[in-house]
Design a protein around this motif. Structure first.
Motif, PDB file in Angstrom:
ATOM      1  N   SER A  74       8.965  -0.520   1.235  1.00 10.25           N
ATOM      2  CA  SER A  74       9.689  -0.050   0.053  1.00 10.25           C
ATOM      3  C   SER A  74       8.951  -0.356  -1.246  1.00 10.25           C
ATOM      4  O   SER A  74       9.296   0.183  -2.295  1.00 10.25           O
ATOM      5  CB  SER A  74      11.076  -0.695   0.004  1.00 10.25           C
ATOM      6  OG  SER A  74      10.974  -2.100  -0.201  1.00 10.25           O
ATOM      7  N   ALA A  75       7.925  -1.205  -1.168  1.00  9.04           N
ATOM      8  CA  ALA A  75       7.227  -1.637  -2.384  1.00  9.04           C
ATOM      9  C   ALA A  75       6.193  -0.626  -2.855  1.00  9.04           C
ATOM     10  O   ALA A  75       5.611  -0.797  -3.928  1.00  9.04           O
ATOM     11  CB  ALA A  75       6.560  -2.985  -2.151  1.00  9.04           C
ATOM     12  N   GLY A  76       5.933   0.401  -2.059  1.00  5.57           N
ATOM     13  CA  GLY A  76       5.020   1.454  -2.492  1.00  5.57           C
ATOM     14  C   GLY A  76       3.562   1.054  -2.467  1.00  5.57           C
ATOM     15  O   GLY A  76       2.872   1.106  -3.495  1.00  5.57           O
ATOM     16  N   ALA A  77       3.077   0.647  -1.299  1.00  9.92           N
ATOM     17  CA  ALA A  77       1.695   0.202  -1.178  1.00  9.92           C
ATOM     18  C   ALA A  77       0.718   1.338  -1.444  1.00  9.92           C
ATOM     19  O   ALA A  77       0.913   2.469  -1.004  1.00  9.92           O
ATOM     20  CB  ALA A  77       1.451  -0.374   0.216  1.00  9.92           C
ATOM     21  N   ARG A  78      -0.368   1.010  -2.160  1.00  5.91           N
ATOM     22  CA  ARG A  78      -1.500   1.909  -2.345  1.00  5.91           C
ATOM     23  C   ARG A  78      -2.590   1.526  -1.355  1.00  5.91           C
ATOM     24  O   ARG A  78      -2.575   0.442  -0.773  1.00  5.91           O
ATOM     25  CB  ARG A  78      -2.031   1.793  -3.765  1.00  5.91           C
ATOM     26  CG  ARG A  78      -1.055   2.206  -4.839  1.00  5.91           C
ATOM     27  CD  ARG A  78      -1.518   1.700  -6.194  1.00  5.91           C
ATOM     28  NE  ARG A  78      -2.892   2.109  -6.489  1.00  5.91           N
ATOM     29  CZ  ARG A  78      -3.652   1.504  -7.402  1.00  5.91           C
ATOM     30  NH1 ARG A  78      -3.202   0.456  -8.065  1.00  5.91           N
ATOM     31  NH2 ARG A  78      -4.892   1.934  -7.616  1.00  5.91           N
ATOM     32  N   THR A  79      -3.566   2.415  -1.207  1.00  6.38           N
ATOM     33  CA  THR A  79      -4.643   2.177  -0.241  1.00  6.38           C
ATOM     34  C   THR A  79      -5.907   1.715  -0.943  1.00  6.38           C
ATOM     35  O   THR A  79      -6.377   2.356  -1.887  1.00  6.38           O
ATOM     36  CB  THR A  79      -4.934   3.452   0.568  1.00  6.38           C
ATOM     37  OG1 THR A  79      -3.753   3.850   1.266  1.00  6.38           O
ATOM     38  CG2 THR A  79      -6.058   3.207   1.570  1.00  6.38           C
ATOM     39  N   LEU A  80      -6.456   0.597  -0.467  1.00  4.47           N
ATOM     40  CA  LEU A  80      -7.764   0.111  -0.878  1.00  4.47           C
ATOM     41  C   LEU A  80      -8.730   0.249   0.283  1.00  4.47           C
ATOM     42  O   LEU A  80      -8.324   0.338   1.441  1.00  4.47           O
ATOM     43  CB  LEU A  80      -7.704  -1.364  -1.268  1.00  4.47           C
ATOM     44  CG  LEU A  80      -6.800  -1.805  -2.407  1.00  4.47           C
ATOM     45  CD1 LEU A  80      -6.922  -3.321  -2.595  1.00  4.47           C
ATOM     46  CD2 LEU A  80      -7.124  -1.071  -3.691  1.00  4.47           C
ATOM     47  N   THR A  81     -10.025   0.202  -0.029  1.00  2.00           N
ATOM     48  CA  THR A  81     -11.067   0.100   0.993  1.00  2.00           C
ATOM     49  C   THR A  81     -11.560  -1.337   1.030  1.00  2.00           C
ATOM     50  O   THR A  81     -11.767  -1.957  -0.021  1.00  2.00           O
ATOM     51  CB  THR A  81     -12.246   1.026   0.672  1.00  2.00           C
ATOM     52  OG1 THR A  81     -11.767   2.378   0.638  1.00  2.00           O
ATOM     53  CG2 THR A  81     -13.338   0.906   1.729  1.00  2.00           C
ATOM     54  N   THR A  82     -11.725  -1.882   2.218  1.00  2.00           N
ATOM     55  CA  THR A  82     -12.270  -3.221   2.346  1.00  2.00           C
ATOM     56  C   THR A  82     -13.771  -3.167   2.605  1.00  2.00           C
ATOM     57  O   THR A  82     -14.398  -2.111   2.548  1.00  2.00           O
ATOM     58  CB  THR A  82     -11.554  -4.010   3.462  1.00  2.00           C
ATOM     59  OG1 THR A  82     -11.949  -5.387   3.379  1.00  2.00           O
ATOM     60  CG2 THR A  82     -11.877  -3.463   4.848  1.00  2.00           C
ATOM     61  N   THR A  83     -14.348  -4.306   2.884  1.00  2.36           N
ATOM     62  CA  THR A  83     -15.794  -4.422   3.072  1.00  2.36           C
ATOM     63  C   THR A  83     -16.236  -3.837   4.408  1.00  2.36           C
ATOM     64  O   THR A  83     -15.456  -3.688   5.341  1.00  2.36           O
ATOM     65  CB  THR A  83     -16.194  -5.895   3.061  1.00  2.36           C
ATOM     66  OG1 THR A  83     -15.465  -6.583   4.095  1.00  2.36           O
ATOM     67  CG2 THR A  83     -15.896  -6.539   1.735  1.00  2.36           C
TER      68      THR A  83
END
Length: 383
Positions: A74-83
């Motif tokens: 419900s917190a609305g996660a965005r997508t990151l790229t990791t290493t």
């Protein structure tokens, strides 16, 4: 395979610089100011910040099993790229320094030890011929701040909350040195400790939780055990959000995702993979293959022929040229395998000559370039 991540793409390396900057603690890393990183991630200014890293929680895992994580969902996660490699030693050092693995030398779970030629475990450092500080020479973000305090600046402190065994450990020394450590074992205790430190005046708290990763390794992230652990973690993260001092910026992320492996190829029992190879290190999903002098091209050819579409196999120079590791420090170039095998699908390469039985039996693995492993969530909220 994937090319290097553009500097303006949301990446895990920006999270800690951006979070510290939000609380007024400016740093520089990877040739960028923390203000640039904060702008990239869209973090607002706040009087204090709490950064939580849930080890092993990939974005696709959260999306597909979100019923076990109603708060995060419900917190609305965005997508990151990791290493790359998508693994803890590499990613947490990037989190703590703002630099990519090519510069830090934290190139996977393990590499070849430059002293004795055996396996150098970059998490445990057992029997290593070098110390973590000798190996990972880049100042952490926390050391930057400590240096400014020593020069007379009045800066509030940054606190790391984790288990007692992490204090002074090899990975802590490589990735997080310069931070003040507060020990707490179980997640409810860590939540309470983080809240207490922020109420006592800490500008920033970093909280680590590893049981989601551990459960995924042992049982697979498709298991009921993983679902139960995720539910327990999500409950405590909700409690953390409700308990933080008003105005605190809460940032939740992860170091990597995971793949439930169905196919393992053992170097020890596969002559085409063993020929010319002195040591296999790294990850079952991203292998550093160290070869006898002059044999790397032949080893790479045999690995390509044997693994086929199950792997992307390259020699060291080709991998460096992709930029996936970021700029590579000259003193750490030889730590990269002469040949590197990056697995696709749900495949893995193991080596029973050097890996313990418990490692060979793991279900969940990571390290490679699939979205399941590379994509991690970013949740942010001012409470």
């Amino acid at each position: 395979m994937s090319a290097a991540v553009p500097v303006d793409h949301p990446h895990l390396r920006s999270v800690m610089p951006a979070a510290l900057d939000a609380a007024g603690l400016a740093t520089t890393s990877a040739g960028r100011t923390s203000a640039e990183d904060r702008s990239l991630l869209g973090l607002p200014a706040a009087p204090r910040v709490c950064v939580v890293l849930v080890d092993g929680l990939g974005m696709r895992m959260l999306a597909e099993r979100g019923g076990h994580a109603p708060f995060l969902r419900s917190a609305g996660a965005r997508t990151l790229t990791t290493t790359f490699p998508s693994t803890t030693a590499a990613a947490i050092t990037t989190l703590g320094t703002g630099e990519l693995p090519g510069r830090t030398g934290m190139l996977g779970y393990s590499v070849r030890d430059p002293g004795h030629g055996g396996v150098l475990n970059l998490i445990q450092w057992d029997g290593a011929s070098v110390t973590p500080r000798e190996w990972q020479r880049t100042d952490t973000l926390f050391e930057q701040l400590a240096g400014r305090r020593a020069a007379g600046e009045d800066l509030p402190e940054v606190v790391s909350v984790g288990p007692a065994r992490f204090v002074g450990s090899g990975l802590t020394e490589a990735a997080l040195r310069g931070v003040r450590n507060v020990s707490a074992e179980f997640l409810p205790e860590r939540v309470d400790a983080a809240v207490a430190q922020l109420r006592r005046g800490a500008a920033a708290v970093y909280l680590y939780w590893g049981d989601v990763d551990h459960t995924g390794h042992v049982h697979g992230w498709g298991s009921w055990q993983w679902g139960e652990e995720m539910e327990a973690t999500d409950r405590e993260l909700r409690r953390l959000e409700r308990s933080l001092p008003p105005g605190t910026l809460l940032v939740i992320t992860a170091d990597h995702g995971m793949v439930d492996v169905t196919d393992r190829v053992d170097v020890a029992t596969t002559p085409a993979l063993a020929a010319g190879v002195e040591l296999v290190a790294g990850e079952p999903r991203a292998c550093h293959v160290y070869t006898r002098p002059g044999t790397a091209p032949d080893v790479a050819r045999r690995w390509r022929e044997e693994l086929g579409e199950r792997a992307w196999v390259v020699e060291r120079e080709e991998l460096v040229a992709t930029g996936l590791l970021g700029p590579v420090a000259p003193e750490r170039a030889a730590a990269i395998g002469d040949v590197v095998a990056v697995m696709t699908g749900r495949h893995a390469v193991v080596d029973s000559r050097t890996q313990p039985a418990r490692s060979l039996a793991l279900v969940g693995m990571h390290g490679a370039l699939t979205p399941d492993e590379l994509e991690v969530p970013l949740v942010q909220a001012v409470v």
